[in-house]
Write an enzyme that holds these catalytic residues in place. Structure first.
Site, PDB file in Angstrom:
ATOM      1  N   GLY A   1       0.893  -1.205  -0.089  1.00 39.53           N
ATOM      2  CA  GLY A   1      -0.070  -0.118  -0.019  1.00 39.53           C
ATOM      3  C   GLY A   1       0.704   1.215   0.016  1.00 39.53           C
ATOM      4  O   GLY A   1       2.020   1.164  -0.696  1.00 39.53           O
ATOM      5  N   CYS A   2       0.453   2.224   0.627  1.00 35.35           N
ATOM      6  CA  CYS A   2       1.279   3.403   0.814  1.00 35.35           C
ATOM      7  C   CYS A   2       2.504   3.306   1.312  1.00 35.35           C
ATOM      8  O   CYS A   2       2.706   2.789   2.627  1.00 35.35           O
ATOM      9  CB  CYS A   2       0.426   4.552   1.468  1.00 35.35           C
ATOM     10  SG  CYS A   2       1.183   6.235   1.666  1.00 35.35           S
ATOM     11  N   PHE A   3       3.563   3.988   0.673  1.00 31.87           N
ATOM     12  CA  PHE A   3       4.850   3.595   1.354  1.00 31.87           C
ATOM     13  C   PHE A   3       5.010   4.322   2.837  1.00 31.87           C
ATOM     14  O   PHE A   3       5.921   3.987   3.517  1.00 31.87           O
ATOM     15  CB  PHE A   3       5.928   3.865   0.471  1.00 31.87           C
ATOM     16  CG  PHE A   3       5.985   5.183  -0.407  1.00 31.87           C
ATOM     17  CD1 PHE A   3       5.401   6.418   0.180  1.00 31.87           C
ATOM     18  CD2 PHE A   3       6.579   5.352  -1.586  1.00 31.87           C
ATOM     19  CE1 PHE A   3       5.454   7.592  -0.468  1.00 31.87           C
ATOM     20  CE2 PHE A   3       6.723   6.440  -2.260  1.00 31.87           C
ATOM     21  CZ  PHE A   3       6.160   7.561  -1.809  1.00 31.87           C
ATOM     22  N   TRP A   4       4.175   5.384   2.985  1.00 28.55           N
ATOM     23  CA  TRP A   4       4.412   6.018   4.334  1.00 28.55           C
ATOM     24  C   TRP A   4       3.915   4.887   5.648  1.00 28.55           C
ATOM     25  O   TRP A   4       4.553   5.060   6.703  1.00 28.55           O
ATOM     26  CB  TRP A   4       3.209   7.153   4.350  1.00 28.55           C
ATOM     27  CG  TRP A   4       3.506   8.357   3.318  1.00 28.55           C
ATOM     28  CD1 TRP A   4       4.648   8.553   2.819  1.00 28.55           C
ATOM     29  CD2 TRP A   4       2.606   8.945   3.075  1.00 28.55           C
ATOM     30  NE1 TRP A   4       4.575   9.564   1.762  1.00 28.55           N
ATOM     31  CE2 TRP A   4       3.066   9.832   1.736  1.00 28.55           C
ATOM     32  CE3 TRP A   4       1.106   9.420   3.458  1.00 28.55           C
ATOM     33  CZ2 TRP A   4       2.526  10.910   1.408  1.00 28.55           C
ATOM     34  CZ3 TRP A   4       0.473  10.337   2.740  1.00 28.55           C
ATOM     35  CH2 TRP A   4       1.132  11.008   1.455  1.00 28.55           C
ATOM     36  N   CYS A   5       3.083   4.029   5.195  1.00 27.65           N
ATOM     37  CA  CYS A   5       2.600   3.112   6.008  1.00 27.65           C
ATOM     38  C   CYS A   5       3.680   2.173   6.637  1.00 27.65           C
ATOM     39  O   CYS A   5       4.208   1.851   7.743  1.00 27.65           O
ATOM     40  CB  CYS A   5       1.626   2.325   6.037  1.00 27.65           C
ATOM     41  SG  CYS A   5      -0.254   3.412   5.874  1.00 27.65           S
TER      42      CYS A   5
END
Length: 175
Positions: free
Chosen positions: A9-13
């Site tokens: 998913g989002c690389f921030w997570c």
């Protein structure tokens, strides 16, 4: 030191989760698996480049094994949804392991097969397991994102619950 590349998913997570883990020494958010050279965040978000948002991590296998990294990876996102994590949809958010050698490929493939045999998630694990390709580092404002932007709504409602989960489930592996 070893490297691993995960997309969940989002690389921030993914970055925020693995920043908590002992033995993970370096994390870079970026893009892999597409056809466009030097893609920008905007281009990747369009879904037209073929890249996934990923994190490339350097870790100490004497502290945290690849198998441990796989366990954390699979337990901190939904690997049963194709090209989607929560409200984030598109191939750029796919669940993917970009293996760097045959041993990573073998371990990831065996672990995924075991999860499916055990019906661990109630639905089949659809995580892509592919050879690593060229890695493109994301723009500076995407590095260390949760730590720098924790009060942003996305961080508060999407990233923080994953960080809280890793702190609870993997307490013995925290820095």
């Amino acid at each position: 030191m070893k490297e691993v590349v995960f997309g969940a998913g989002c690389f921030w997570c993914v970055e925020a989760v693995f920043q908590q883990i002992k033995g993970v020494e370096k994390i870079e958010s970026g893009y892999m698996g597409g056809k466009t050279k030097n893609p920008t965040y905007r281009e990747v978000c369009s879904g037209l480049t073929g890249h996934a948002e990923v994190v490339r991590m350097t870790y100490d296998p004497a502290v945290v094994s690849f198998k441990d990294m796989l366990e954390i990876f699979w337990k901190t996102h939904d690997p049963t949804t194709l090209n989607r994590q929560g409200a984030d949809t598109g191939t750029q958010y796919r669940s993917v392991i970009f293996y760097l050698d045959e041993e990573q490929k073998k371990q990831a493939t065996e672990y995924k097969a075991r999860l499916n045999e055990e019906n661990a998630f109630g639905n089949p694990v659809v995580t892509e397991i592919s050879p690593a390709s060229e890695f493109y580092v994301a723009e500076d404002n995407h590095q260390n994102y949760y730590n720098d932007n924790g009060s942003q709504p996305y961080c508060a409602f999407v990233v923080k619950p994953k960080v809280d989960k890793v702190k609870k489930v993997f307490a013995e592996r925290l820095k």
